[in-house]
Design an enzyme around this catalytic site. Structure first.
Site, PDB file in Angstrom:
ATOM      1  N   LYS A  68       5.373  19.794  78.287  1.00 15.33           N
ATOM      2  CA  LYS A  68       5.765  18.491  78.854  1.00 15.33           C
ATOM      3  C   LYS A  68       7.149  18.543  79.499  1.00 15.33           C
ATOM      4  CE  LYS A  68       6.535  15.047  75.972  1.00 15.33           C
ATOM      5  NZ  LYS A  68       6.253  15.950  74.898  1.00 15.33           N
TER       6      LYS A  68
ATOM      7  N   THR B 100       8.762  21.211  80.479  1.00 16.38           N
ATOM      8  CA  THR B 100       8.657  22.136  81.607  1.00 16.38           C
ATOM      9  C   THR B 100       8.101  21.430  82.833  1.00 16.38           C
ATOM     10  OG1 THR B 100       8.248  23.919  80.019  1.00 16.38           O
ATOM     11  CG2 THR B 100       7.725  24.381  82.308  1.00 16.38           C
TER      12      THR B 100
ATOM     13  N   ARG C 101      15.670  14.461  76.862  1.00 11.99           N
ATOM     14  CA  ARG C 101      16.425  14.307  75.617  1.00 11.99           C
ATOM     15  C   ARG C 101      17.230  15.569  75.299  1.00 11.99           C
ATOM     16  NH1 ARG C 101      11.898  13.113  71.389  1.00 11.99           N
ATOM     17  NH2 ARG C 101      10.808  14.580  72.739  1.00 11.99           N
TER      18      ARG C 101
ATOM     19  N   LYS D 198      10.540  25.238  66.908  1.00 12.64           N
ATOM     20  CA  LYS D 198      10.485  25.152  68.358  1.00 12.64           C
ATOM     21  C   LYS D 198      11.313  26.218  69.066  1.00 12.64           C
ATOM     22  CE  LYS D 198      10.377  21.319  70.953  1.00 12.64           C
ATOM     23  NZ  LYS D 198      10.753  19.978  71.417  1.00 12.64           N
TER      24      LYS D 198
ATOM     25  N   ALA E  18      10.126  11.402  68.060  1.00 14.73           N
ATOM     26  CA  ALA E  18       9.066  10.613  68.693  1.00 14.73           C
ATOM     27  C   ALA E  18       8.036  10.105  67.698  1.00 14.73           C
ATOM     28  CB  ALA E  18       8.381  11.444  69.770  1.00 14.73           C
TER      29      ALA E  18
ATOM     30  N   PHE F  47       6.114  14.009  72.279  1.00 10.04           N
ATOM     31  CA  PHE F  47       4.773  14.239  71.743  1.00 10.04           C
ATOM     32  C   PHE F  47       3.704  13.690  72.689  1.00 10.04           C
ATOM     33  CE2 PHE F  47       6.938  14.402  67.380  1.00 10.04           C
ATOM     34  CZ  PHE F  47       6.981  15.781  67.390  1.00 10.04           C
TER      35      PHE F  47
ATOM     36  N   PHE G  22      -1.750  28.406  82.751  1.00 13.45           N
ATOM     37  CA  PHE G  22      -1.506  29.639  82.003  1.00 13.45           C
ATOM     38  C   PHE G  22      -2.258  30.775  82.705  1.00 13.45           C
ATOM     39  CE2 PHE G  22       0.088  26.785  78.930  1.00 13.45           C
ATOM     40  CZ  PHE G  22       0.741  27.483  77.924  1.00 13.45           C
TER      41      PHE G  22
ATOM     42  N   TRP H 244       5.866  26.909  85.770  1.00 10.40           N
ATOM     43  CA  TRP H 244       6.423  27.848  84.786  1.00 10.40           C
ATOM     44  C   TRP H 244       6.692  29.201  85.453  1.00 10.40           C
ATOM     45  CZ3 TRP H 244       5.180  32.593  82.688  1.00 10.40           C
ATOM     46  CH2 TRP H 244       5.887  32.957  81.529  1.00 10.40           C
TER      47      TRP H 244
END
Length: 558
Positions: A73, A75, A96, A107, A275, A303, A383, A411
């Site tokens: 998200k 990214t 954030r 993470k 969140a 999230f 991906f 990405w």
């Protein structure tokens, strides 16, 4: 095929001086308070000076329910911001700040990934400009002043059994969830059971992220309920006379931080409430400032859309008088397969049937977001293992839901991978088709608001709440808090309160375990199922791999 790590890519960034980044938004160097060469705070004087400007377009990036397969998200938020700038739009990103707890836990970082990152990545994931430390200090100053007031005679007649203000620490530490303080004799105070939450769960964090200026900040801090008397009368932070000193500690933290993407575009990074137990959005002051100086502002909510987007719409937009012009819903083929029952180890194998099976989760989110009156575009975060057939299956499914899905390769390719998405999002935002409205009215009862979210967003059949909880909600209504929105606290992994119930479950009930009044932040927290306000570290925390190498550079953040 080997790929560079996020930190390797970030370290190769050709950063520009922060004054150049500010100039892209007409922020003069005198209005930037620099922290080194590549990050700065934006002065309150500048923020005040642009209030007469017209607002730009607001774009919310949200996601399906997170899975171990990953969604991307942040990214996508960064990639879309870069993409908008690449097609000639004046755009800024709002995200954030990272908490140290998740960074050293599971993470490992929170600044995007690949070639869609915000830099300086290491500083942002560690101490940054000290905002979280200031919030931790302000919160714990109030804790100390409560205990000190009781020690020196307890003039306010606080019932020591009903002190509801816990302490905080910006670290995952399960040992501190439940503690006994003030042991060791008379000089140390009166022993009582309390505990620690993680800093991002602090009401001070939520207040900082919803306050519009320092005056509003102090008013909200003063309204925090810290304890009750034996007669159940609330005691506020202003009764303890802590609100002024707390505001002083937060004076600099209140000013938004500005940094840059890998492509040297402006990014506001400010605030970071959880969140699932708070409202999960960056600060109102950062978002509203960005809207005054950019034509397009891309922000995110934590999230899945059942948590972050719902709170963005029902809490942040309601409180700050904001309205999103377009919503981007992030999904991955891998996550669709996992929702369709594929094990994580088998996600690299083509399985179109599993993709189709897992798309129910995506469809539920699309329908929920549309119920707010906003147009929705699905961003398929690519991906390398995705096949053309799997991607097409997602696109075909989304079309049946009256929306559209666009494949994004940010990405790997940065803004080049989001040109199509950026072009479409700008068209939708400019079209004015959004008819945003929150899900419920202010004048509904608190329990009716809970039921509305449970039934319309989670698709629960009913809400299970015992008499004690219903009586507590009624007492808050009688005390004048009935017009507040509700902040639902539940697992991020499912529409239900069972983290193992993937897809789009129906026929479930939503148990309400506890309700908490955040009078300063201005919402009622509704705790559903098992939610930790102080997480623990996993068996193998990310911290084990984070270190300085022989060159003195940080390794292990990702």
């Amino acid at each position: 095929m080997s790929f560079k790590t996020d930190i390797e890519i970030a370290r190769e960034a050709k950063k520009r001086p922060i004054q150049e980044i500010g100039a892209k938004l007409s922020i003069g160097s005198d209005d930037l308070l620099p922290y080194g060469h590549d990050k700065a705070k934006v002065s309150q004087e500048f923020i005040n000076s642009v209030q007469g400007n017209e607002n730009g377009k607001l774009i919310l990036v949200t996601a399906i329910n997170p899975t171990p397969a990953g969604e991307g998200k942040t990214t996508t938020t960064v990639g879309l911001g870069d993409g908008l700038n690449a097609i000639g739009k004046k755009a800024a990103v709002c995200i954030r700040e990272a908490s140290l707890g998740p960074c050293f836990g599971m993470k490992g970082g929170a600044a995007g990934g690949g070639y869609a990152q915000v830099v300086p990545m290491e500083e942002m994931n560690l101490h940054f400009t000290g905002d979280f430390h200031a919030i931790t200090s302000a919160h714990n100053l109030l804790s100390a002043m409560i205990d000190n007031h009781i020690y020196w005679g307890n003039e306010l007649e606080i019932d020591e059994r009903r002190v509801v203000w816990r302490r905080v620490l910006d670290m995952n530490d399960r040992a501190l969830r439940d503690v006994v303080t003030s042991l060791g004799g008379v000089s140390n105070g009166f022993p009582r059971q309390t505990g620690f939450d993680i800093t991002v769960a602090s009401e001070v964090m939520a207040i900082l992220c919803l306050a519009t200026d320092l005056e509003d900040l102090q008013e909200r801090l003063g309204s925090i309920i810290v304890a009750y008397t034996r007669a159940r009368k609330p005691i506020y932070a202003r009764d303890i006379k802590a609100d002024g000193a707390m505001t002083v500690l937060l004076k600099d933290a209140m000013q938004p931080n500005i940094v840059q993407t890998l492509e040297n575009n402006p990014a506001f990074v400010h605030g970071g409430p959880f969140a699932n137990i708070a409202h999960g959005c960056n600060s109102v002051i950062a978002t509203t400032t960005a809207l005054k100086v950019a034509d397009y502002v891309v922000t995110e909510a934590g999230f899945g859309a059942d948590l972050g987007a719902e709170k963005f719409m029902n809490i942040k937009c309601r409180k700050a008088n904001l309205a999103p012009d377009c919503v981007v819903l992030v999904a991955t083929v891998r996550a669709m397969k996992m929702n369709g029952g594929v094990a994580k180890g088998d996600l690299g194998d083509e399985n179109v049937d599993a993709v189709n099976e897992g798309c129910a989760n995506l469809g539920r989110h699309i329908g929920n977001l549309k119920s707010f009156g906003v147009p929705v575009v699905v961003a398929i975060n690519h991906f390398v293992s995705d096949t053309d057939a799997e991607v097409q299956a997602v696109k075909d499914y989304v079309e049946t839901q009256g929306s559209e899905a666009i494949l994004c390769t940010h990405w790997a390719n940065g803004s080049k991978g989001t040109i199509e998405l950026a072009t479409r999002v700008a068209e939708i935002a400019d079209s004015g088709v959004s008819q945003f409205a929150p899900l419920y009215r202010d004048d509904l009862s608190l329990f009716e608001k809970i039921e509305t979210v449970a039934k319309r967003i989670y698709r629960a059949d009913d809400v299970l709440a015992d008499k004690k909880i219903r009586d507590q909600l009624k007492a808050w209504e009688d005390a004048g808090y009935g017009n507040l929105p509700v902040c639902m606290a539940k697992t991020q992994y499912s529409f239900s309160t069972d983290p193992n119930l993937r897809g789009a479950p129906v026929g479930h009930s939503m148990p309400v375990r506890e309700v908490r009044l955040s009078a300063g932040a201005g919402f009622v927290v509704v705790i559903c199922g098992e939610i930790m306000t102080m997480p623990g570290l996993p068996r193998t925390p990310s911290a084990e791999a984070i270190m300085l190498n022989d060159m003195g550079n940080i390794e292990g953040l990702f």
